[in-house]
Design an enzyme around this catalytic site. Structure first.
Site, PDB file in Angstrom:
ATOM      1  N   HIS A   1     -81.249   4.191  22.063  1.00  0.00           N
ATOM      2  CA  HIS A   1     -81.931   4.110  20.763  1.00  0.00           C
ATOM      3  C   HIS A   1     -82.296   5.534  20.352  1.00  0.00           C
ATOM      4  O   HIS A   1     -83.258   6.116  20.846  1.00  0.00           O
ATOM      5  CB  HIS A   1     -83.194   3.262  20.863  1.00  0.00           C
ATOM      6  CG  HIS A   1     -83.881   3.037  19.554  1.00  0.00           C
ATOM      7  ND1 HIS A   1     -84.578   1.892  19.279  1.00  0.00           N
ATOM      8  CD2 HIS A   1     -83.981   3.790  18.439  1.00  0.00           C
ATOM      9  CE1 HIS A   1     -85.085   1.953  18.058  1.00  0.00           C
ATOM     10  NE2 HIS A   1     -84.740   3.120  17.528  1.00  0.00           N
TER      11      HIS A   1
ATOM     12  N   HIS B   1     -82.505   8.480  16.977  1.00  0.00           N
ATOM     13  CA  HIS B   1     -82.411   8.907  15.581  1.00  0.00           C
ATOM     14  C   HIS B   1     -81.961  10.367  15.547  1.00  0.00           C
ATOM     15  O   HIS B   1     -82.611  11.236  16.142  1.00  0.00           O
ATOM     16  CB  HIS B   1     -83.770   8.787  14.885  1.00  0.00           C
ATOM     17  CG  HIS B   1     -84.268   7.384  14.775  1.00  0.00           C
ATOM     18  ND1 HIS B   1     -83.970   6.583  13.692  1.00  0.00           N
ATOM     19  CD2 HIS B   1     -85.033   6.640  15.608  1.00  0.00           C
ATOM     20  CE1 HIS B   1     -84.548   5.401  13.858  1.00  0.00           C
ATOM     21  NE2 HIS B   1     -85.184   5.403  15.019  1.00  0.00           N
TER      22      HIS B   1
ATOM     23  N   ASN C   1     -80.426   4.190   9.906  1.00  0.00           N
ATOM     24  CA  ASN C   1     -81.361   4.163   8.771  1.00  0.00           C
ATOM     25  C   ASN C   1     -81.434   5.509   8.056  1.00  0.00           C
ATOM     26  O   ASN C   1     -82.488   6.135   7.935  1.00  0.00           O
ATOM     27  CB  ASN C   1     -82.753   3.701   9.202  1.00  0.00           C
ATOM     28  CG  ASN C   1     -83.372   4.572  10.288  1.00  0.00           C
ATOM     29  OD1 ASN C   1     -82.665   5.167  11.103  1.00  0.00           O
ATOM     30  ND2 ASN C   1     -84.692   4.635  10.312  1.00  0.00           N
TER      31      ASN C   1
ATOM     32  N   LYS D   1     -77.798  -3.214  13.626  1.00  0.00           N
ATOM     33  CA  LYS D   1     -79.257  -3.042  13.678  1.00  0.00           C
ATOM     34  C   LYS D   1     -79.943  -3.878  12.608  1.00  0.00           C
ATOM     35  O   LYS D   1     -79.599  -3.813  11.431  1.00  0.00           O
ATOM     36  CB  LYS D   1     -79.622  -1.564  13.480  1.00  0.00           C
ATOM     37  CG  LYS D   1     -81.129  -1.275  13.516  1.00  0.00           C
ATOM     38  CD  LYS D   1     -81.739  -1.628  14.862  1.00  0.00           C
ATOM     39  CE  LYS D   1     -83.258  -1.378  14.877  1.00  0.00           C
ATOM     40  NZ  LYS D   1     -83.584   0.025  15.178  1.00  0.00           N
TER      41      LYS D   1
ATOM     42  N   HIS E   1     -85.482  -4.274  15.369  1.00  0.00           N
ATOM     43  CA  HIS E   1     -86.814  -3.680  15.261  1.00  0.00           C
ATOM     44  C   HIS E   1     -87.776  -4.860  15.180  1.00  0.00           C
ATOM     45  O   HIS E   1     -87.858  -5.539  14.161  1.00  0.00           O
ATOM     46  CB  HIS E   1     -86.924  -2.801  14.015  1.00  0.00           C
ATOM     47  CG  HIS E   1     -88.272  -2.159  13.868  1.00  0.00           C
ATOM     48  ND1 HIS E   1     -88.468  -0.806  14.031  1.00  0.00           N
ATOM     49  CD2 HIS E   1     -89.494  -2.685  13.596  1.00  0.00           C
ATOM     50  CE1 HIS E   1     -89.757  -0.530  13.860  1.00  0.00           C
ATOM     51  NE2 HIS E   1     -90.402  -1.660  13.587  1.00  0.00           N
TER      52      HIS E   1
ATOM     53  N   HIS F   1     -87.521  -0.802  21.583  1.00  0.00           N
ATOM     54  CA  HIS F   1     -88.836  -0.174  21.718  1.00  0.00           C
ATOM     55  C   HIS F   1     -89.958  -1.210  21.884  1.00  0.00           C
ATOM     56  O   HIS F   1     -90.892  -1.283  21.086  1.00  0.00           O
ATOM     57  CB  HIS F   1     -89.140   0.781  20.566  1.00  0.00           C
ATOM     58  CG  HIS F   1     -88.805   0.293  19.180  1.00  0.00           C
ATOM     59  ND1 HIS F   1     -89.146  -0.945  18.715  1.00  0.00           N
ATOM     60  CD2 HIS F   1     -88.178   0.911  18.150  1.00  0.00           C
ATOM     61  CE1 HIS F   1     -88.747  -1.083  17.462  1.00  0.00           C
ATOM     62  NE2 HIS F   1     -88.147   0.031  17.101  1.00  0.00           N
TER      63      HIS F   1
ATOM     64  N   ASP G   1     -85.958   6.174  21.247  1.00  0.00           N
ATOM     65  CA  ASP G   1     -86.419   6.129  19.859  1.00  0.00           C
ATOM     66  C   ASP G   1     -86.892   7.508  19.422  1.00  0.00           C
ATOM     67  O   ASP G   1     -87.795   7.632  18.587  1.00  0.00           O
ATOM     68  CB  ASP G   1     -87.522   5.083  19.664  1.00  0.00           C
ATOM     69  CG  ASP G   1     -87.807   4.766  18.196  1.00  0.00           C
ATOM     70  OD1 ASP G   1     -86.943   5.055  17.348  1.00  0.00           O
ATOM     71  OD2 ASP G   1     -88.900   4.238  17.907  1.00  0.00           O
TER      72      ASP G   1
END
Length: 347
Positions: free
Chosen positions: A14, A16, A42, A100, A137, A175, A248
């Site tokens: 996970h 970003h 995202n 996702k 999420h 998460h 995350d």
């Protein structure tokens, strides 16, 4: 006393990376230690089609510094207009590793997420047929639900009904921040796994709020009570196959974090392995760190573990990590675990 520890090279399930100048600045921090990572979709606009995923993957690879070995595992952002055929084709081509699910408004850049879950049932059915995992999420966004209760409510209202309506759907509850989430994954059978972040093993909600607001500890899902942190540590260090590392790690420029309405996210890519080694050592579980960081995730995603290895070594002197990473999008503060870190990855 153990002073060195060799592991299969870990993966981050996970991550970003953002885009543009931020991507270029933070990518080396993950690629230095991790062989693969599930890349969050995202962006603005989000990565919703196979074409979007291919273009984003190309930008990541173009930003990868020479000599670094890193494979981005791409995901699609589930919307109420997602085409099941496009998802299946992207999976068949080896382009995407997961889809996702963001409940609309749950976190950063989630406005395009799902409000009516009945509208995505066709996509979920197709994913169950082809074995493509759904990463979730796990928070509801109802205004009347307290922010500290939103994960537990999500399990009851959304996640469990989705799984009951879609037999065979493989789900990663990302998460996890509560004992409720840990218990649900433990009882859910082989089709569900859970990722646990580095920072949720270290901080509880007091760390964010006591003595003044700490914006660089603010993330979503927000850190919970100490009893939940302890449940996360027990699960992560248990060796159980259902739990694996998903940092995350979520970079934001400092001016976006340190503002009247600060962004959610902790940037942990730089020092995650040092923090994990300390946590696992404190729990008497250094022998299980490889399972959590390197083995359980690939097994769930039906991928082989990495061939390469890394070696962690413990020194008397603490590791001197930078306070922030400079990027073309602005400085990004590195997560401060609030304790000295004596384990480092051997160069």
């Amino acid at each position: 006393m153990t002073t060195t520890l060799t592991l299969r090279r870990p993966d981050d399930w996970h991550l970003h990376l953002r885009d543009g100048a931020m991507l270029e600045g933070v990518l080396p921090e993950s690629a230095r230690h991790f062989a693969r990572a599930i890349i969050m979709p995202n962006l603005v606009p989000p990565v919703v089609t196979a074409r979007d995923a291919a273009a984003y993957r190309d930008r990541i690879l173009a930003a990868l510094p020479a000599g670094m070995d890193f494979t981005p595992l791409m995901t699609l952002y589930l919307t109420e207009e997602t085409d099941p055929a496009d998802v299946a084709a992207a999976h068949a081509a080896g382009l995407v590793t997961a889809v996702k699910l963001y409940p609309a408004g749950a976190t950063t850049n989630s406005a395009s997420g799902v409000r009516d879950f009945d509208k995505v049932q066709g996509v979920l059915d197709r994913m169950a047929e082809i074995g493509l995992p759904l990463c979730v999420h796990g928070e509801v966004t109802d205004a009347e639900i307290d922010i500290f209760d939103r994960e537990a409510v999500f399990i009851d209202r959304v996640l469990d009904p989705i799984r009951r309506a879609t037999p065979g759907l493989r789900v990663v509850m990302e998460h996890i921040t509560t004992r409720d989430g840990i218990d649900y994954v433990r009882q859910g059978g082989p089709d569900i796994g859970g990722t646990i972040t580095t920072h949720h093993l270290v901080i509880n909600r007091n760390h964010i709020l006591v003595g003044g607001i700490k914006p660089h500890y603010y993330c979503l899902p927000v850190a919970k009570r100490e009893e939940h942190r302890l449940a996360l540590r027990a699960a992560a260090t248990s060796g159980e196959a259902s739990f694996f590392l998903g940092t995350d790690s979520a970079p934001h420029p400092d001016d976006a974090k340190e503002s009247a309405c600060g962004c959610a996210g902790c940037f942990t890519a730089t020092n995650t392995l040092s923090i994990l080694a300390r946590v696992f050592e404190e729990e008497g579980a250094l022998d299980r760190l490889e399972a959590f960081a390197s083995l359980n995730g690939p097994a769930f995603y039906r991928l082989p573990p990495n061939d390469g290895t890394i070696t962690l070594e413990k020194d008397a002197a603490p590791v001197a990590y930078p306070a922030r990473i400079e990027t073309g999008a602005g400085p990004v503060t590195v997560f401060d675990p609030g304790m000295p870190l004596h384990w480092r990855v051997r160069p």
